[in-house]
Design an enzyme around this catalytic site. Sequence first.
Site, PDB file in Angstrom:
ATOM      1  N   HIS A 173       0.856  -1.186   0.000  1.00 56.56           N
ATOM      2  CA  HIS A 173       0.000   0.000   0.000  1.00 56.56           C
ATOM      3  C   HIS A 173       0.888   1.230   0.000  1.00 56.56           C
ATOM      4  O   HIS A 173       1.895   1.271   0.691  1.00 56.56           O
ATOM      5  CB  HIS A 173      -0.890   0.026   1.249  1.00 56.56           C
ATOM      6  CG  HIS A 173      -1.434   1.388   1.568  1.00 56.56           C
ATOM      7  ND1 HIS A 173      -0.894   2.195   2.556  1.00 56.56           N
ATOM      8  CD2 HIS A 173      -2.444   2.106   1.008  1.00 56.56           C
ATOM      9  CE1 HIS A 173      -1.563   3.335   2.593  1.00 56.56           C
ATOM     10  NE2 HIS A 173      -2.497   3.309   1.678  1.00 56.56           N
ATOM     11  N   ILE A 202     -17.684   5.250  -4.161  1.00 57.88           N
ATOM     12  CA  ILE A 202     -17.551   3.989  -3.451  1.00 57.88           C
ATOM     13  C   ILE A 202     -16.548   3.054  -4.107  1.00 57.88           C
ATOM     14  O   ILE A 202     -15.804   2.329  -3.434  1.00 57.88           O
ATOM     15  CB  ILE A 202     -18.929   3.300  -3.294  1.00 57.88           C
ATOM     16  CG1 ILE A 202     -18.844   2.181  -2.256  1.00 57.88           C
ATOM     17  CG2 ILE A 202     -19.432   2.783  -4.629  1.00 57.88           C
ATOM     18  CD1 ILE A 202     -18.597   2.653  -0.859  1.00 57.88           C
ATOM     19  N   GLU A 203     -16.481   3.037  -5.441  1.00 58.67           N
ATOM     20  CA  GLU A 203     -15.536   2.156  -6.110  1.00 58.67           C
ATOM     21  C   GLU A 203     -14.097   2.546  -5.789  1.00 58.67           C
ATOM     22  O   GLU A 203     -13.215   1.697  -5.668  1.00 58.67           O
ATOM     23  CB  GLU A 203     -15.763   2.175  -7.629  1.00 58.67           C
ATOM     24  CG  GLU A 203     -17.079   1.567  -8.069  1.00 58.67           C
ATOM     25  CD  GLU A 203     -17.219   0.110  -7.618  1.00 58.67           C
ATOM     26  OE1 GLU A 203     -16.198  -0.611  -7.600  1.00 58.67           O
ATOM     27  OE2 GLU A 203     -18.335  -0.306  -7.285  1.00 58.67           O
TER      28      GLU A 203
END
Length: 388
Positions: free
Chosen positions: A190, A349-350
């Site tokens: 990340h 949201i995606e």
Amino acid sequence: MPPPAALSASSSFTLLSPPPSPKPKLPPFSPRKHSLAINPRRHSLHSAPSSAVRCAVIEKETPEANRPDTFLRENSSSSSVRGRFEKMIRDAQDTVCAAIEAADGGATFKEDVWSRPGGGGGISRVLQDGAVWEKAGVNVSVVYGVMPPEAYRAAKGAAAADHKPGPVPFFAAGVSSVLHPKNPFAPTLHFNYRYFETDAPQDAPGAPRQWWFGGGTDLTPAYIFEEDVKHFHSVQKSACDKFDPAFYPRFKKWCDDYFYIKHRDERRGLGGIFFDDLNDYDQEMLLSFATECANSVVPAYLPIIEKRKDLPFTDEQKAWQQLRRGRYVEFNLVYDRGTTFGLKTGGRIESILVSLPLTSRWEYDHKPEEGSEEWKLLDACINPREWV
């Protein structure tokens, strides 16, 4: 997994990564998300009912057919901090995506370009079900507008407790990415780097503009290969040492403390660096530092992937990876301030949930055998180690 992507992987501003977390005290000598692209709507605190503010927050993004040269306003300069930060995050997106596609050897990213009615927009790229990658997301967003007071408090946490209840003009830009390989011996990565500004609140004319930088890069393996983790942390330390030898130990600890799953009493992974709310240093220096960190992602991570992506593995080892992915999900949905901020403010949201893996697993009362390779990973997540 994944402030505003804005800023991460989210939101009316789309999420970038985590909004500011509590900031450790910097030494006296030291020099100092996601973007709510919300429509100012020309209403002030005194004229806008709370329902109108809520409406502004959940205003939906508009799909665009082509990616623009810039998401900045027409009167913005490409030589400004905003302009140079946008160029940096878009270059980082291109570089990381090219490296991910090359490592996969066949799969390509799906790209969505979007704009916000209030100002700005973003580019979301996701690769799924490739030969190497289960899911890889790399998002950028550049958004601006007016942030309702509740969103400002969500982004700033305790630091905004005394903020007067008025809309806050803001600008937020960032790149955010989470990369989940298929092979359980290849670690998840990340990273997120962001820049945030607020202008004077509408009820406080003359108040100074505030700005800060945030971000970090962290590694989440299912199995420990000492040489891999040492390589990853060495690259982070090298990037930090170019600016201040105190950065790596400070930001390494910050990372260990931030990615902590309280209800499990363990960290999400094996750390890296993390910082937020930084504006105690020269602005140009912090821009250069964020750029150096973003440019370090590929050399820190891709050599590890090349070594581990084709190693044979068993069903049991794959199941352990899925259990660790479950921890990733728990942290992102329960504790990650970027994700919760995006969900509370009606973000895209995606983009907000792009950091979640395609697959994960929860077993009742699972405990690895003491001394096993799985136990060694869990022990390192409970008791953070110094790797360099």
